[in-house]
Write a protein that holds these residues in place. Sequence first.
Motif, PDB file in Angstrom:
ATOM      1  N   LEU A 142       0.733  -1.328  -0.061  1.00 41.29           N
ATOM      2  CA  LEU A 142       0.002  -0.075  -0.158  1.00 41.29           C
ATOM      3  C   LEU A 142       0.922   1.134  -0.062  1.00 41.29           C
ATOM      4  CD1 LEU A 142      -2.886  -1.135   2.536  1.00 41.29           C
ATOM      5  CD2 LEU A 142      -3.144  -0.750  -0.027  1.00 41.29           C
ATOM      6  N   CYS A 143       2.132   1.237   0.661  1.00 40.96           N
ATOM      7  CA  CYS A 143       2.789   2.197   0.913  1.00 40.96           C
ATOM      8  C   CYS A 143       3.670   2.476  -0.539  1.00 40.96           C
ATOM      9  CB  CYS A 143       3.726   2.118   1.803  1.00 40.96           C
ATOM     10  SG  CYS A 143       3.123   2.152   3.323  1.00 40.96           S
ATOM     11  N   LEU A 144       3.832   1.454  -1.035  1.00 35.95           N
ATOM     12  CA  LEU A 144       4.561   1.523  -2.381  1.00 35.95           C
ATOM     13  C   LEU A 144       3.696   2.155  -3.561  1.00 35.95           C
ATOM     14  CD1 LEU A 144       6.762  -1.823  -2.492  1.00 35.95           C
ATOM     15  CD2 LEU A 144       7.611   0.717  -2.152  1.00 35.95           C
ATOM     16  N   GLN A 145       2.297   1.536  -3.501  1.00 32.83           N
ATOM     17  CA  GLN A 145       1.487   2.178  -4.410  1.00 32.83           C
ATOM     18  C   GLN A 145       1.344   3.817  -4.074  1.00 32.83           C
ATOM     19  OE1 GLN A 145      -2.225   0.023  -4.242  1.00 32.83           O
ATOM     20  NE2 GLN A 145      -1.301  -1.902  -4.486  1.00 32.83           N
ATOM     21  N   HIS A 146       1.101   4.105  -2.952  1.00 24.09           N
ATOM     22  CA  HIS A 146       0.946   5.598  -2.545  1.00 24.09           C
ATOM     23  C   HIS A 146       2.265   6.431  -3.187  1.00 24.09           C
ATOM     24  CE1 HIS A 146      -0.442   8.894  -0.134  1.00 24.09           C
ATOM     25  NE2 HIS A 146       0.668   9.082   0.072  1.00 24.09           N
ATOM     26  N   ILE A 147       3.517   5.791  -3.065  1.00 24.48           N
ATOM     27  CA  ILE A 147       4.561   6.517  -3.432  1.00 24.48           C
ATOM     28  C   ILE A 147       4.581   6.673  -4.976  1.00 24.48           C
ATOM     29  CG2 ILE A 147       7.130   6.276  -3.689  1.00 24.48           C
ATOM     30  CD1 ILE A 147       7.081   5.023  -1.138  1.00 24.48           C
ATOM     31  N   VAL A 148       4.229   5.597  -5.771  1.00 21.62           N
ATOM     32  CA  VAL A 148       4.104   5.828  -7.025  1.00 21.62           C
ATOM     33  C   VAL A 148       3.021   6.630  -7.571  1.00 21.62           C
ATOM     34  CG1 VAL A 148       3.490   4.269  -9.103  1.00 21.62           C
ATOM     35  CG2 VAL A 148       4.962   3.401  -7.532  1.00 21.62           C
ATOM     36  N   HIS A 149       1.988   6.647  -6.856  1.00 21.99           N
ATOM     37  CA  HIS A 149       0.890   7.521  -7.210  1.00 21.99           C
ATOM     38  C   HIS A 149       1.292   9.119  -7.108  1.00 21.99           C
ATOM     39  CE1 HIS A 149      -3.261   8.722  -8.019  1.00 21.99           C
ATOM     40  NE2 HIS A 149      -3.424   9.434  -6.868  1.00 21.99           N
ATOM     41  N   ASN A 150       1.906   9.186  -5.859  1.00 22.78           N
ATOM     42  CA  ASN A 150       2.329  10.795  -5.785  1.00 22.78           C
ATOM     43  C   ASN A 150       3.738  11.118  -6.007  1.00 22.78           C
ATOM     44  OD1 ASN A 150       0.017  11.766  -3.862  1.00 22.78           O
ATOM     45  ND2 ASN A 150       0.189   9.641  -3.288  1.00 22.78           N
TER      46      ASN A 150
ATOM     47  N   THR B 133       5.878   6.379 -17.622  1.00 24.09           N
ATOM     48  CA  THR B 133       6.878   6.913 -18.478  1.00 24.09           C
ATOM     49  C   THR B 133       6.361   8.496 -18.860  1.00 24.09           C
ATOM     50  OG1 THR B 133       5.615   5.888 -20.323  1.00 24.09           O
ATOM     51  CG2 THR B 133       7.471   4.696 -19.366  1.00 24.09           C
ATOM     52  N   ASP B 134       5.162   8.745 -18.331  1.00 27.13           N
ATOM     53  CA  ASP B 134       4.659  10.056 -19.035  1.00 27.13           C
ATOM     54  C   ASP B 134       5.158  11.172 -17.810  1.00 27.13           C
ATOM     55  OD1 ASP B 134       3.389   9.389 -21.427  1.00 27.13           O
ATOM     56  OD2 ASP B 134       1.857   8.844 -20.258  1.00 27.13           O
ATOM     57  N   LEU B 135       5.970  10.888 -16.627  1.00 31.10           N
ATOM     58  CA  LEU B 135       6.251  11.818 -15.530  1.00 31.10           C
ATOM     59  C   LEU B 135       7.120  13.031 -16.351  1.00 31.10           C
ATOM     60  CD1 LEU B 135       7.149   9.264 -12.816  1.00 31.10           C
ATOM     61  CD2 LEU B 135       5.305  11.145 -12.716  1.00 31.10           C
ATOM     62  N   PRO B 136       7.163  14.087 -15.894  1.00 30.21           N
ATOM     63  CA  PRO B 136       7.935  15.144 -16.258  1.00 30.21           C
ATOM     64  C   PRO B 136       9.323  15.038 -16.159  1.00 30.21           C
ATOM     65  CG  PRO B 136       6.185  16.034 -14.533  1.00 30.21           C
ATOM     66  CD  PRO B 136       6.142  14.580 -14.738  1.00 30.21           C
ATOM     67  N   LEU B 137      10.067  15.318 -17.298  1.00 28.69           N
ATOM     68  CA  LEU B 137      11.549  15.075 -17.169  1.00 28.69           C
ATOM     69  C   LEU B 137      12.097  15.626 -15.890  1.00 28.69           C
ATOM     70  CD1 LEU B 137      12.341  15.248 -20.998  1.00 28.69           C
ATOM     71  CD2 LEU B 137      12.310  13.066 -19.320  1.00 28.69           C
ATOM     72  N   ALA B 138      11.716  16.909 -15.645  1.00 28.78           N
ATOM     73  CA  ALA B 138      12.166  17.531 -14.499  1.00 28.78           C
ATOM     74  C   ALA B 138      12.274  17.015 -13.194  1.00 28.78           C
ATOM     75  CB  ALA B 138      11.427  19.007 -14.254  1.00 28.78           C
ATOM     76  N   VAL B 139      11.334  15.904 -12.869  1.00 27.13           N
ATOM     77  CA  VAL B 139      11.394  15.036 -11.845  1.00 27.13           C
ATOM     78  C   VAL B 139      12.229  13.868 -12.296  1.00 27.13           C
ATOM     79  CG1 VAL B 139       9.912  13.398 -10.674  1.00 27.13           C
ATOM     80  CG2 VAL B 139       9.068  15.407 -11.438  1.00 27.13           C
ATOM     81  N   THR B 140      12.249  13.179 -13.366  1.00 25.38           N
ATOM     82  CA  THR B 140      12.859  11.819 -13.543  1.00 25.38           C
ATOM     83  C   THR B 140      14.332  12.084 -14.095  1.00 25.38           C
ATOM     84  OG1 THR B 140      12.052  11.884 -15.820  1.00 25.38           O
ATOM     85  CG2 THR B 140      10.678  10.841 -13.997  1.00 25.38           C
ATOM     86  N   ALA B 141      14.781  13.258 -14.933  1.00 24.30           N
ATOM     87  CA  ALA B 141      16.011  13.189 -15.467  1.00 24.30           C
ATOM     88  C   ALA B 141      17.256  12.846 -14.867  1.00 24.30           C
ATOM     89  CB  ALA B 141      15.947  14.463 -16.200  1.00 24.30           C
ATOM     90  N   ASN B 142      17.346  13.626 -13.710  1.00 24.57           N
ATOM     91  CA  ASN B 142      18.535  13.507 -12.862  1.00 24.57           C
ATOM     92  C   ASN B 142      18.205  12.760 -11.570  1.00 24.57           C
ATOM     93  OD1 ASN B 142      20.286  15.129 -14.416  1.00 24.57           O
ATOM     94  ND2 ASN B 142      19.208  16.871 -13.388  1.00 24.57           N
ATOM     95  N   LEU B 143      17.158  12.029 -11.455  1.00 22.67           N
ATOM     96  CA  LEU B 143      16.673  11.178 -10.209  1.00 22.67           C
ATOM     97  C   LEU B 143      17.068   9.596 -10.519  1.00 22.67           C
ATOM     98  CD1 LEU B 143      15.922  10.893  -7.454  1.00 22.67           C
ATOM     99  CD2 LEU B 143      13.675  11.066  -8.116  1.00 22.67           C
ATOM    100  N   ILE B 144      16.426   9.340 -11.955  1.00 27.36           N
ATOM    101  CA  ILE B 144      16.298   7.820 -11.994  1.00 27.36           C
ATOM    102  C   ILE B 144      17.405   7.601 -13.374  1.00 27.36           C
ATOM    103  CG2 ILE B 144      14.811   6.049 -13.300  1.00 27.36           C
ATOM    104  CD1 ILE B 144      12.519   7.963 -12.346  1.00 27.36           C
ATOM    105  N   SER B 145      18.238   6.607 -12.834  1.00 30.33           N
ATOM    106  CA  SER B 145      19.338   6.124 -13.662  1.00 30.33           C
ATOM    107  C   SER B 145      19.052   4.691 -14.317  1.00 30.33           C
ATOM    108  CB  SER B 145      20.551   6.207 -13.039  1.00 30.33           C
ATOM    109  OG  SER B 145      20.592   5.654 -11.817  1.00 30.33           O
ATOM    110  N   ASP B 146      17.956   4.169 -13.616  1.00 25.94           N
ATOM    111  CA  ASP B 146      17.438   2.929 -14.067  1.00 25.94           C
ATOM    112  C   ASP B 146      17.234   2.740 -15.411  1.00 25.94           C
ATOM    113  OD1 ASP B 146      16.790  -0.211 -13.080  1.00 25.94           O
ATOM    114  OD2 ASP B 146      14.866   0.812 -14.433  1.00 25.94           O
TER     115      ASP B 146
END
Length: 423
Positions: free
Chosen positions: A15-23, A47-60
């Motif tokens: 439930l916590c992980l779902q909440h993290i993904v949702h928010n 994959t539609d998240l803003p690049l300002a959020v994902t670009a420098n945070l996600i390296s996966d």
Amino acid sequence: DPEWSLATVPRLTELCLQHIVHNFERNPILDRLLPEHQRKVLDKLSTDLPLAVTANLISDEDYWKRCCTKRWQVCDISSYGDSWKRMFFERHLENILKYFIPNTTDPNQVLELIPLCKHYVRKLEVDQFLPPVQVDQKEERDDLSDTGSDFGFGEVSMHHYDLGVLVTALPHLEELHLTYGVKDCGMNFEWNLFNFTHQDCCNLAVAVKMCHNLKVFKLTRSKVDDNKTKLLVRNLLDHPCLVELNLSHNLIRDKGAQAVGKLINRSRLETLDLCNNQIRHLGAQALAQALAENSTLTSLNLRLNSVEDEGGEAIGRALLTNTTLKSIHLGSNSLSEPTATLFSQVLAQNTTLTSINFSCNHLGLDGGKQLLDGLADNKALTEFDLRLTEVDQETEYLIHQIVWANREAARLRSLQQPPAKPL
């Protein structure tokens, strides 16, 4: 409820992980999660998240693979250093540049992307630049009456996007492939859609000069003439890293080729492509003079020019002393027997050349025999293209027998060499 069981109750962790993904967009928690929880979150992120959020945070890489495959049907990461993240940002930036309309598109589209992509972009291939939207007919007539018709309408206002700010802000950019024109214009074709203006050239020359890590620069099919070539060369002299220059399919004549000749000896160029230009014997002689003194160039392509025998012989004389050039393409250059005669000397003396292309010239029967004589003791040449050169069939067969033997010997030598030690 007879169907109820404990297995249907989601765990609190889930439930916590779902909440993290949702928010995630509002609260991008990732680094503080355990590795197995990070994996679950990344697998479910949109994959539609803003690049300002994902670009420098996600390296996966798996996340960026999903981003790429959702957006593009064909995804070959071998051209992008086997990195999905690099592919995404390079192609995303290329798409913005391809459809950027000066004075219409918001420049912030590019500027805001720079801090997000600058660590991942190593190569840019932009095969079109859109011109500004033309003003209405009345304004055009007013402008013409004010400035005089000599200017040619549109030249002043048809400048394309200036790459200067972008290119100088990408510290890892090593390759730049550009074509100034419009693809798929269909029934809307106009010649002014394909203008590479003087201002465009000035802007690009300054940008390339400031791009200190640039190794490969290709500016093709862009109507680059002598004056623009000289302007580009002036800014590329003494460039610290440039090793490949491609100005093929342009309008370069002798003056432009003379400028490139100066560049050959004032840079570290290894590959030069001037295919399909308008270079004649004077330009070829200038390139030959540079070649005679050069010690870095390994590949020269002059296909589809018109250097004729004066230019061909000059290049041949240069190759009697040059010890670094490995490949030369002189196809479709109106060459004949005198060039073949001189190149027979080159084949007898030069031990560096491994590939020569003489296709679509008029070397003739005697020219072919001269080349065969020159090859008698040559052990270096492994590729020799004599298609459509009017060489006797038997002579061509004997030449290819010698070349094939050289190629086999080179292959065996490479197999016998011990493998290089890892660094």
